[in-house]
Write an enzyme that holds these catalytic residues in place. Structure first.
Site, short mmCIF file in Angstrom:
data_model
loop_
_atom_site.label_atom_id
_atom_site.label_comp_id
_atom_site.label_asym_id
_atom_site.label_seq_id
_atom_site.Cartn_x
_atom_site.Cartn_y
_atom_site.Cartn_z
N ARG A 45 6.61 9.58 -9.94
CA ARG A 45 6.78 8.14 -9.91
C ARG A 45 8.27 7.82 -9.86
O ARG A 45 9.10 8.72 -9.98
CB ARG A 45 6.05 7.41 -11.05
CG ARG A 45 5.95 8.09 -12.35
CD ARG A 45 7.24 8.37 -13.06
NE ARG A 45 8.06 7.20 -13.16
CZ ARG A 45 9.35 7.18 -13.32
NH1 ARG A 45 10.03 8.30 -13.41
NH2 ARG A 45 10.02 6.06 -13.38
N GLY A 46 8.57 6.53 -9.66
CA GLY A 46 9.96 6.14 -9.42
C GLY A 46 10.13 6.00 -7.91
O GLY A 46 9.70 6.87 -7.15
N ALA A 47 10.77 4.89 -7.49
CA ALA A 47 10.76 4.53 -6.07
C ALA A 47 11.26 5.65 -5.14
O ALA A 47 10.55 6.05 -4.21
CB ALA A 47 11.54 3.24 -5.87
N ARG A 88 0.72 3.30 -3.28
CA ARG A 88 1.31 2.29 -4.17
C ARG A 88 2.04 1.26 -3.30
O ARG A 88 2.75 1.63 -2.36
CB ARG A 88 2.29 2.94 -5.17
CG ARG A 88 1.59 3.92 -6.11
CD ARG A 88 2.51 4.35 -7.25
NE ARG A 88 2.71 3.28 -8.20
CZ ARG A 88 3.61 3.34 -9.19
NH1 ARG A 88 4.39 4.39 -9.33
NH2 ARG A 88 3.73 2.33 -10.04
N GLN A 195 7.37 4.94 -19.70
CA GLN A 195 8.32 5.79 -18.96
C GLN A 195 9.64 5.95 -19.73
O GLN A 195 10.31 6.98 -19.64
CB GLN A 195 8.62 5.20 -17.57
CG GLN A 195 7.48 5.27 -16.60
CD GLN A 195 6.63 4.02 -16.61
OE1 GLN A 195 6.55 3.30 -17.61
NE2 GLN A 195 5.96 3.73 -15.51
N ASP A 236 12.68 -1.04 -7.49
CA ASP A 236 11.62 -0.57 -6.59
C ASP A 236 11.73 -1.19 -5.21
O ASP A 236 11.30 -0.61 -4.22
CB ASP A 236 10.24 -0.86 -7.19
CG ASP A 236 9.97 0.12 -8.31
OD1 ASP A 236 10.40 -0.15 -9.44
OD2 ASP A 236 9.39 1.19 -8.02
N ASN A 246 11.52 -4.62 -10.09
CA ASN A 246 11.58 -3.35 -10.84
C ASN A 246 10.48 -3.39 -11.89
O ASN A 246 9.71 -4.37 -12.00
CB ASN A 246 12.97 -3.17 -11.47
CG ASN A 246 13.18 -1.79 -12.07
OD1 ASN A 246 12.85 -0.78 -11.42
ND2 ASN A 246 13.68 -1.72 -13.29
N LYS A 247 10.41 -2.36 -12.69
CA LYS A 247 9.37 -2.21 -13.72
C LYS A 247 9.19 -3.46 -14.57
O LYS A 247 10.17 -4.11 -14.94
CB LYS A 247 9.74 -1.00 -14.59
CG LYS A 247 8.82 -0.68 -15.73
CD LYS A 247 7.38 -0.53 -15.32
CE LYS A 247 7.16 0.53 -14.26
NZ LYS A 247 5.80 0.47 -13.65
O1 MRU Z 1 5.70 2.69 -12.05
P1 MRU Z 1 6.91 3.55 -11.87
O2 MRU Z 1 7.14 4.49 -13.01
O3 MRU Z 1 6.93 4.23 -10.53
O4 MRU Z 1 8.12 2.52 -11.88
C1 MRU Z 1 9.43 3.03 -11.74
C2 MRU Z 1 10.47 1.97 -11.84
O5 MRU Z 1 10.21 0.81 -11.96
C3 MRU Z 1 11.90 2.43 -11.67
O6 MRU Z 1 12.75 1.65 -12.45
C4 MRU Z 1 12.29 2.29 -10.20
O7 MRU Z 1 11.35 2.90 -9.38
C5 MRU Z 1 13.63 2.84 -9.93
S1 MRU Z 1 13.67 4.60 -9.91
C6 MRU Z 1 15.21 5.11 -9.44
#
Ligand code: MRU
Length: 344
Positions: A45-47, A88, A195, A236, A246-247
């Protein structure tokens, strides 16, 4: 350096982030559908990490296509891309990486299928390497914003685990730490998937960077006491006007930062900027299973049966709350981002 994604012996090897922090377990994927499921299940996970993994998934799936003509092979690759694109909806890096893979395919339409398969693997590995290089550049630029002894608040995990390695927001922290600035980090736990608590704390502990965990609702109280000097988060998807998705919880943190005069920075590479999105209101926000909210880590139910639950995974922070966006090309005010990043 922690590297959550690897092309290894013809498989996609993922560090299983659902198993962290309790165990370091790897998932060896030999089928692109398994890769897609790993993205859906937040094992990766993470963009940026989602984008890199999807690119590797395309390369993996392409190896099994039996067709011999370009058109038939290309149709097979496009089907794989569609499958991965449906995992996603929010992180634009996923669609960016799939487009990179399609572009490589089309650039080599005169090549044999054997060569095309090799080009796709090479491109996926290049995307990973480029991401790490961009993160190191983001880190170098962002570190100039941090002073010795400061406490940095971050949200979710925008570290090595969320990228090809090194991280965006945590890349800034890492670079400042490596410059000897002796900073410390406050990590918000990041309900409901945690996370921050599970991943950011674990990752910083690996590098021995001081980190304190708080629950998300403690940030305001700490800012009021002057315990937080700067916020740095990831993204994201960034719209061309500088709005950032973002999250979930990022927006609340940005509002708190503004109320307390704490600078609020977003760290993101070019692959996170969506040139087709003029502002943040159009960015699709993923809604995830309500079980994530009803149960702590899928285990203990914390609310009565049949409770109405809403579980958006992301929120939008308007550009006016953002002090600057830290990119591999430098730091931009949100309204200068498009000029700085999208124009040559
Ligand atoms: O749902 P996730 O864990 O994929 O969400 C991740 C985030 O929101 C991060 O802050 C974002 O992707 C940046 S990662 C460099």
């Amino acid at each position: 350096m922690i590297s959550p994604i690897e092309w290894k012996d013809g498989c996609v090897r993922l560090l299983d982030q659902q198993a962290l922090p309790h165990s370091v377990t790897f998932l060896d994927c030999d089928d692109y559908r398994v890769v897609a499921q790993a993205i859906k299940d937040l094992r990766v996970r993470g963009a940026p990490a989602i984008g890199i993994t999807a690119a590797m998934g395309v390369a993996l799936g392409a190896q099994t296509i039996k067709e011999k003509t370009f058109d038939a092979f290309s149709n097979g690759v496009l089907e794989i891309c569609d499958h991965l694109a449906a995992t996603r909806p929010t992180a634009v890096n996923l669609f960016w990486a799939l487009n990179q893979m399609k572009a490589v395919l089309n650039a080599h339409r005169d090549s044999s299928v054997v060569d095309l398969k090799a080009y796709l693997v090479a491109e996926a590995c290049r995307i990973l390497e480029e991401d790490v290089a961009m993160n190191r550049a983001i880190g170098r630029h962002g570190a100039t914003l941090l002073a010795k002894g400061q406490t940095v608040m971050t949200h979710c995990n925008a570290g090595s685990l969320a990228t090809g390695g090194y991280g965006t927001a945590l890349g800034v922290v890492r670079a400042a730490w490596d410059e000897g600035k002796k900073i410390s980090v406050i990590a918000g736990e990041t309900r409901p998937v945690l996370q921050g608590a599970r991943l950011t704390v674990w990752e910083l502990q690996q590098d021995k960077i001081p980190v304190t965990l708080i629950t998300d609702n403690m940030a305001g109280a700490l800012m009021r006491k002057g315990c937080i000097q700067v916020c740095v988060v990831g993204a994201d998807r960034v719209a061309t006007n500088g709005d950032v998705v973002n999250k979930i919880g990022t927006y609340s943190l940005a509002v708190l930062a503004r109320a307390h005069g704490v600078p609020f920075y977003v760290a993101a590479p070019r692959s996170t900027i969506d040139p087709a999105m003029p502002d943040g209101d159009g960015i699709p926000i993923e809604e995830r299973d309500i079980g994530e909210v009803a149960n702590v880590l899928g285990m203990t139910r914390i609310t009565p049966e049949h409770t109405e639950i809403y579980n958006p995974a992301f929120d939008m922070t308007p550009a006016e709350l953002i002090t600057g966006i830290i990119t591999e090309r430098g730091i931009f005010r949100p309204n200068d981002l498009a000029r700085g990043m999208l124009e040559c």
